[in-house]
Design a protein around this motif. Structure first.
Motif, short mmCIF file in Angstrom:
data_model
loop_
_atom_site.label_atom_id
_atom_site.label_comp_id
_atom_site.label_asym_id
_atom_site.label_seq_id
_atom_site.Cartn_x
_atom_site.Cartn_y
_atom_site.Cartn_z
N ASP A 192 0.82 -1.21 0.00
CA ASP A 192 0.00 0.00 0.00
C ASP A 192 0.86 1.26 0.00
OD1 ASP A 192 -2.38 -1.41 -0.05
OD2 ASP A 192 -2.58 -1.45 2.13
N ASP A 193 1.83 1.32 0.90
CA ASP A 193 2.71 2.49 1.00
C ASP A 193 4.07 2.03 1.49
OD1 ASP A 193 4.07 4.85 1.46
OD2 ASP A 193 2.39 5.85 2.45
N VAL A 194 5.03 1.99 0.58
CA VAL A 194 6.35 1.45 0.93
C VAL A 194 7.05 2.32 1.97
CG1 VAL A 194 7.71 2.63 -0.86
CG2 VAL A 194 8.38 0.33 -0.09
N GLN A 195 6.62 3.55 2.15
CA GLN A 195 7.22 4.43 3.16
C GLN A 195 6.47 4.41 4.49
OE1 GLN A 195 10.41 5.62 0.64
NE2 GLN A 195 10.09 5.53 2.83
N LYS A 196 5.67 3.37 4.70
CA LYS A 196 4.98 3.21 5.99
C LYS A 196 4.93 1.75 6.38
CE LYS A 196 2.01 7.33 5.69
NZ LYS A 196 0.60 7.83 5.68
N LEU A 197 6.08 1.08 6.34
CA LEU A 197 6.13 -0.34 6.66
C LEU A 197 6.86 -0.57 7.98
CD1 LEU A 197 7.11 -1.81 3.17
CD2 LEU A 197 4.82 -1.48 4.12
N GLN A 209 15.66 -4.77 17.10
CA GLN A 209 15.34 -3.64 16.24
C GLN A 209 13.84 -3.54 16.06
OE1 GLN A 209 18.21 -4.73 12.83
NE2 GLN A 209 18.21 -2.48 12.81
N ARG A 210 13.36 -2.33 16.08
CA ARG A 210 11.97 -2.03 15.70
C ARG A 210 11.99 -0.66 15.05
NH1 ARG A 210 11.76 -2.48 21.17
NH2 ARG A 210 10.35 -4.25 21.06
N GLY A 211 11.25 -0.51 13.99
CA GLY A 211 11.25 0.76 13.30
C GLY A 211 10.23 0.76 12.19
N SER A 212 10.34 1.75 11.33
CA SER A 212 9.43 1.90 10.21
C SER A 212 10.15 2.58 9.07
CB SER A 212 8.21 2.72 10.62
OG SER A 212 7.44 3.09 9.49
N THR A 213 9.79 2.20 7.86
CA THR A 213 10.36 2.89 6.70
C THR A 213 9.92 4.35 6.65
OG1 THR A 213 8.53 2.14 5.30
CG2 THR A 213 10.51 0.76 5.36
N ALA A 214 8.96 4.73 7.48
CA ALA A 214 8.51 6.13 7.52
C ALA A 214 9.61 7.06 8.03
CB ALA A 214 7.28 6.27 8.41
N THR A 215 10.60 6.51 8.75
CA THR A 215 11.65 7.36 9.32
C THR A 215 12.94 7.34 8.50
OG1 THR A 215 12.48 5.62 10.81
CG2 THR A 215 10.68 7.01 11.62
N MET A 216 12.89 6.80 7.29
CA MET A 216 14.06 6.88 6.42
C MET A 216 14.39 8.35 6.13
SD MET A 216 13.09 3.79 3.76
CE MET A 216 14.34 4.20 2.57
N ILE A 217 15.66 8.69 6.13
CA ILE A 217 16.08 10.05 5.79
C ILE A 217 15.85 10.30 4.30
CG2 ILE A 217 18.05 11.64 5.72
CD1 ILE A 217 19.24 9.98 8.08
N PHE A 218 16.27 9.36 3.49
CA PHE A 218 16.11 9.45 2.04
C PHE A 218 15.17 8.32 1.61
CE2 PHE A 218 20.46 10.86 3.07
CZ PHE A 218 20.34 12.20 2.71
N GLY A 219 14.04 8.68 0.98
CA GLY A 219 13.04 7.70 0.61
C GLY A 219 13.40 6.91 -0.63
N VAL A 220 12.56 5.93 -0.92
CA VAL A 220 12.79 4.99 -2.01
C VAL A 220 12.98 5.70 -3.35
CG1 VAL A 220 11.56 3.28 -3.42
CG2 VAL A 220 11.68 3.00 -0.93
N ASP A 221 12.07 6.59 -3.71
CA ASP A 221 12.14 7.25 -5.01
C ASP A 221 13.39 8.11 -5.12
OD1 ASP A 221 9.75 6.02 -5.61
OD2 ASP A 221 8.54 7.79 -5.22
#
Length: 282
Positions: A192-197, A209-221
């Protein structure tokens, strides 16, 4: 679609997971999952197949890495601010890039070998990007069109080799078995949203470890666009995108893996992995 490779090491067959998580054999259609098979045309051909028309693989069959023989295996360092902090390193102004040797890639549940001379073996749960169209000077707004799918990865690292031996990080990132990928490659429509996994990693049953792709500094695109300014990314290449906090290096005192330890890790929508650490022999 969720694409897999299954069978004995070095003899993997292509497959897909049906709606009931049964592995279906694609070897009568394509020879492997990689290269041109991951292009838009290649994926469209596979998407047109009715999974129930394919033979089922044997129950409990080993899963190999979900991508065959990528030319590039690129990693992004320090891409979560809290991981940079725990590592004692500054938040980067631009993505930190390094390579992992493609031949370190293994299946999601294969053993991880502690290299000869290793004293600081570490874990890193990461989101993987698999390239689906040749990427050369791609604009960020066009990046998603160059992605075949996403997968779970463990960026296994030897910190003494990486940090204390001089030179590039590749030395601590490329040892045999340091690149578990899979269990499957999920095409973008599966997510659904690769930046909220949500993402996690346990060691010996304890959450590290626990986290989310929402906190990436630089996103996928952004990452696909950025990396394509420095190199050409070909179909089937893999990018792993950084790890959230909780690695062994960042613990006080640091805690590292030893033979007999078990890592289990996962990302929402991308499945789970399990690896046992074994000593180098030979």
């Amino acid at each position: 679609m969720r694409l897999v490779r299954f069978g004995a090491p070095g003899q993997e067959k292509p497959g897909l997971l049906d709606a009931n998580d049964v592995v279906r054999d694609l070897s009568g259609v394509v020879d492997d999952i990689g290269g041109a098979k991951l292009s838009p045309a290649g994926l469209a051909r596979l998407r047109a197949i009715e999974p129930a028309s394919l033979p089922a693989a044997p129950p409990g069959v080993r899963l190999g890495a979900c991508v065959a023989r990528p030319g590039h295996f690129i990693a992004v360092g320090l891409n979560y601010a809290d991981h940079a902090e725990e590592s004692g390193m500054a938040i980067p102004a631009e993505p930190v890039l390094f390579s992992k040797a493609p031949n370190c890639i293994v299946g999601p549940n294969d053993d991880v070998i502690q290299p000869r001379g290793s004293t600081k073996l570490d874990w890193e749960v990461e989101l993987g990007i698999v390239i689906g169209s040749r990427a050369r000077y791609v604009e960020e707004k066009d990046a998603r069109a160059h992605i075949a799918g996403f997968c779970l990865a463990n960026d296994v690292s030897e910190r003494a080799f990486q940090i204390e031996r001089g030179g590039q990080w590749i030395k601590g990132k490329s040892c045999e078995t340091f690149g578990p990928l899979g269990p499957f490659l999920a095409t973008p429509d599966e997510i659904d949203d690769v930046q909220k996994l949500a993402m996690w990693c346990d060691v010996n049953g304890e959450r590290r470890q626990r986290g989310s792709t929402a906190t990436m500094i630089f996103g996928v695109d952004f990452l696909v666009s950025y990396i394509s300014q420095f190199m050409v990314l070909d179909v089937g290449d893999v990018i792993i995108t950084g790890t959230p906090p909780g690695v062994g290096l960042g613990m006080k005192p640091p805690l590292y893996l030893k033979p007999g330890d078990v890592m289990t890790l996962g990302i929402e929508g991308l499945g789970e992995q399990r690896q046992k650490v074994v000593p180098f022999e030979g």
